[in-house]
Design a protein around this motif. Structure first.
Motif, PDB file in Angstrom:
ATOM      1  N   ILE A  77       0.864  -1.218   0.058  1.00  0.00           N
ATOM      2  CA  ILE A  77      -0.050  -0.083   0.045  1.00  0.00           C
ATOM      3  C   ILE A  77       0.880   1.240  -0.157  1.00  0.00           C
ATOM      4  O   ILE A  77       0.749   2.209  -0.819  1.00  0.00           O
ATOM      5  N   ILE A  78       1.991   1.238   0.825  1.00  0.00           N
ATOM      6  CA  ILE A  78       2.554   2.511   1.032  1.00  0.00           C
ATOM      7  C   ILE A  78       3.726   2.719  -0.685  1.00  0.00           C
ATOM      8  O   ILE A  78       3.622   3.733  -0.859  1.00  0.00           O
ATOM      9  N   GLU A  79       4.184   1.512  -0.869  1.00  0.00           N
ATOM     10  CA  GLU A  79       4.561   1.601  -2.319  1.00  0.00           C
ATOM     11  C   GLU A  79       3.827   2.061  -3.484  1.00  0.00           C
ATOM     12  O   GLU A  79       4.135   2.924  -4.162  1.00  0.00           O
ATOM     13  N   TYR A  80       2.330   1.744  -3.358  1.00  0.00           N
ATOM     14  CA  TYR A  80       1.476   2.187  -4.433  1.00  0.00           C
ATOM     15  C   TYR A  80       1.265   3.600  -4.000  1.00  0.00           C
ATOM     16  O   TYR A  80       1.133   4.470  -5.234  1.00  0.00           O
ATOM     17  N   LEU A  81       1.034   4.222  -2.901  1.00  0.00           N
ATOM     18  CA  LEU A  81       0.845   5.555  -2.685  1.00  0.00           C
ATOM     19  C   LEU A  81       1.974   6.498  -3.182  1.00  0.00           C
ATOM     20  O   LEU A  81       1.696   7.485  -3.846  1.00  0.00           O
ATOM     21  N   GLN A  82       3.214   5.994  -3.046  1.00  0.00           N
ATOM     22  CA  GLN A  82       4.202   6.865  -3.780  1.00  0.00           C
ATOM     23  C   GLN A  82       4.270   6.785  -4.970  1.00  0.00           C
ATOM     24  O   GLN A  82       4.536   7.730  -5.818  1.00  0.00           O
ATOM     25  N   LEU A  83       3.663   5.793  -5.645  1.00  0.00           N
ATOM     26  CA  LEU A  83       3.662   5.837  -7.197  1.00  0.00           C
ATOM     27  C   LEU A  83       2.556   6.521  -7.506  1.00  0.00           C
ATOM     28  O   LEU A  83       2.688   7.112  -8.750  1.00  0.00           O
ATOM     29  N   ALA A  84       1.212   6.254  -7.052  1.00  0.00           N
ATOM     30  CA  ALA A  84       0.170   6.630  -7.621  1.00  0.00           C
ATOM     31  C   ALA A  84      -0.158   8.120  -7.006  1.00  0.00           C
ATOM     32  O   ALA A  84      -0.967   8.896  -7.774  1.00  0.00           O
ATOM     33  N   HIS A  85       0.224   8.350  -5.877  1.00  0.00           N
ATOM     34  CA  HIS A  85      -0.190   9.778  -5.202  1.00  0.00           C
ATOM     35  C   HIS A  85       1.301  10.181  -4.382  1.00  0.00           C
ATOM     36  O   HIS A  85       1.148  10.394  -3.310  1.00  0.00           O
ATOM     37  N   PRO A  86       2.155  10.432  -5.185  1.00  0.00           N
ATOM     38  CA  PRO A  86       3.464  10.920  -4.509  1.00  0.00           C
ATOM     39  C   PRO A  86       3.249  12.289  -3.821  1.00  0.00           C
ATOM     40  O   PRO A  86       2.476  13.287  -4.120  1.00  0.00           O
ATOM     41  N   GLY A  87       3.827  12.462  -2.772  1.00  0.00           N
ATOM     42  CA  GLY A  87       3.931  13.672  -1.837  1.00  0.00           C
ATOM     43  C   GLY A  87       5.386  14.252  -1.554  1.00  0.00           C
ATOM     44  O   GLY A  87       6.325  13.443  -2.282  1.00  0.00           O
ATOM     45  N   PRO A  88       5.575  15.203  -1.055  1.00  0.00           N
ATOM     46  CA  PRO A  88       6.938  15.705  -0.532  1.00  0.00           C
ATOM     47  C   PRO A  88       7.894  14.833   0.268  1.00  0.00           C
ATOM     48  O   PRO A  88       8.931  14.901   0.267  1.00  0.00           O
ATOM     49  N   VAL A  89       6.915  13.836   0.965  1.00  0.00           N
ATOM     50  CA  VAL A  89       8.080  12.820   1.922  1.00  0.00           C
ATOM     51  C   VAL A  89       8.132  11.603   1.151  1.00  0.00           C
ATOM     52  O   VAL A  89       7.180  10.843   0.919  1.00  0.00           O
ATOM     53  N   ARG A  90       9.370  11.375   0.375  1.00  0.00           N
ATOM     54  CA  ARG A  90       9.526  10.065  -0.358  1.00  0.00           C
ATOM     55  C   ARG A  90       9.809   9.178   0.699  1.00  0.00           C
ATOM     56  O   ARG A  90      11.104   8.942   1.390  1.00  0.00           O
ATOM     57  N   LEU A  91       9.049   7.893   1.080  1.00  0.00           N
ATOM     58  CA  LEU A  91       8.998   7.008   2.028  1.00  0.00           C
ATOM     59  C   LEU A  91       9.923   5.871   1.377  1.00  0.00           C
ATOM     60  O   LEU A  91      10.519   5.150   2.356  1.00  0.00           O
ATOM     61  N   ILE A  92       9.863   5.667   0.117  1.00  0.00           N
ATOM     62  CA  ILE A  92      11.066   4.606  -0.249  1.00  0.00           C
ATOM     63  C   ILE A  92      12.028   5.528  -1.338  1.00  0.00           C
ATOM     64  O   ILE A  92      11.783   6.142  -2.160  1.00  0.00           O
ATOM     65  N   PRO A  93      13.514   5.315  -0.698  1.00  0.00           N
ATOM     66  CA  PRO A  93      14.281   5.979  -1.708  1.00  0.00           C
ATOM     67  C   PRO A  93      14.382   5.803  -2.994  1.00  0.00           C
ATOM     68  O   PRO A  93      14.148   4.592  -3.559  1.00  0.00           O
ATOM     69  N   ALA A  94      14.839   6.686  -3.908  1.00  0.00           N
ATOM     70  CA  ALA A  94      14.984   6.642  -5.524  1.00  0.00           C
ATOM     71  C   ALA A  94      16.225   5.584  -5.747  1.00  0.00           C
ATOM     72  O   ALA A  94      15.843   4.945  -6.469  1.00  0.00           O
ATOM     73  N   ASP A  95      17.434   5.729  -4.988  1.00  0.00           N
ATOM     74  CA  ASP A  95      18.402   4.747  -5.039  1.00  0.00           C
ATOM     75  C   ASP A  95      18.119   3.600  -4.667  1.00  0.00           C
ATOM     76  O   ASP A  95      17.699   3.254  -3.624  1.00  0.00           O
ATOM     77  N   PRO A  96      18.319   2.700  -5.600  1.00  0.00           N
ATOM     78  CA  PRO A  96      17.853   1.169  -5.229  1.00  0.00           C
ATOM     79  C   PRO A  96      18.528   0.590  -4.050  1.00  0.00           C
ATOM     80  O   PRO A  96      18.053  -0.204  -3.216  1.00  0.00           O
ATOM     81  N   ARG A  97      19.661   0.865  -3.849  1.00  0.00           N
ATOM     82  CA  ARG A  97      20.358   0.395  -2.525  1.00  0.00           C
ATOM     83  C   ARG A  97      20.029   0.823  -1.234  1.00  0.00           C
ATOM     84  O   ARG A  97      19.548   0.143  -0.405  1.00  0.00           O
TER      85      ARG A  97
END
Length: 219
Positions: free
Chosen positions: A69-89
């Motif tokens: 759910i949290i990953e989905y929210l970042q993809l579909a409803h992104p906000g100012p707080v990125r809860l999963i970093p862009a850097d893969p590691r």
């Protein structure tokens, strides 16, 4: 259609998603599951017969499992707080810690809760013993892992902290984090002070009598 979340305010996994929604100020209708609103329960069961919550509904899409759910929210409803970093590691570290808190802290505490819910004194004792054993191992590992970090995975609040907040909240009620773990105790205090989690704690306060081990007069 407005986002809708089926869950319960006292549920640790519901709180995990509520924190993520709050961090990014994502508008979402909360549909509380309980005897006072049977229509919500009927809708939830019709949508997800595996009977697990929370469940997120976004238009025609239904999303289950808190981390997803949290990953989905970042993809579909992104906000100012990125809860999963862009850097893969860095993202891998966040995902690992997210799993650690769910599996080795929250699920460990659940043994004691489940034992108490049976009403059987022997099962209550066995459940508590198992929880203490597992939580002590998790606390010791976290004490070392969190050294020098503001949040679970470093300087930025992440999905791992969304998982950690309710996990450590209830784990400490089940088997208190000893003074020998000052780093972990300080981290739990920072989580409690985070506005998104503080609001979740307040929303759940009326339901504290539901905690079968006896909710402490703190937090």
């Amino acid at each position: 259609m407005t986002l809708a979340l089926y869950g319960h305010p006292f549920s640790s996994y519901t709180q995990k998603v509520l924190i993520a929604l709050d961090e990014n100020r994502i508008a979402c209708e909360f549909r509380c599951l309980g005897p006072d609103q049977p229509q919500h329960t009927a809708e939830w069961l019709a949508r997800w017969p595996l009977r697990k919550f929370p469940l997120l509904v976004d238009g025609d899409r239904e999303v289950v499992e808190t981390s997803i759910i949290i990953e989905y929210l970042q993809l579909a409803h992104p906000g100012p707080v990125r809860l999963i970093p862009a850097d893969p590691r860095a993202a891998l570290e966040v995902r690992f810690l997210d799993r650690f808190f769910d599996l080795h802290v929250m699920n460990a505490a659940q043994h004691a809760v489940d034992g108490a819910l049976t009403g059987d004194a022997r099962k209550r004792e066995e459940g508590m013993a198992l929880s203490k054993e597992k939580l002590e191992r998790a606390y010791a590992w976290l004490e070392a892992s969190l050294a020098g970090r503001a949040w679970a995975a470093g300087e930025d609040f992440s999905m791992a902290d969304c998982a950690a907040a309710p996990s450590l909240f209830y784990a400490d009620w089940t088997h208190r984090i000893a003074d020998t773990y000052p780093t972990l105790r300080a981290y739990r205090a920072r989580l409690l002070a985070r506005p998104s989690f503080a609001r979740a704690v307040e929303a759940a306060r009326p339901f504290r009598p539901l905690f079968p081990l006896g909710a402490p007069d703190r937090d």
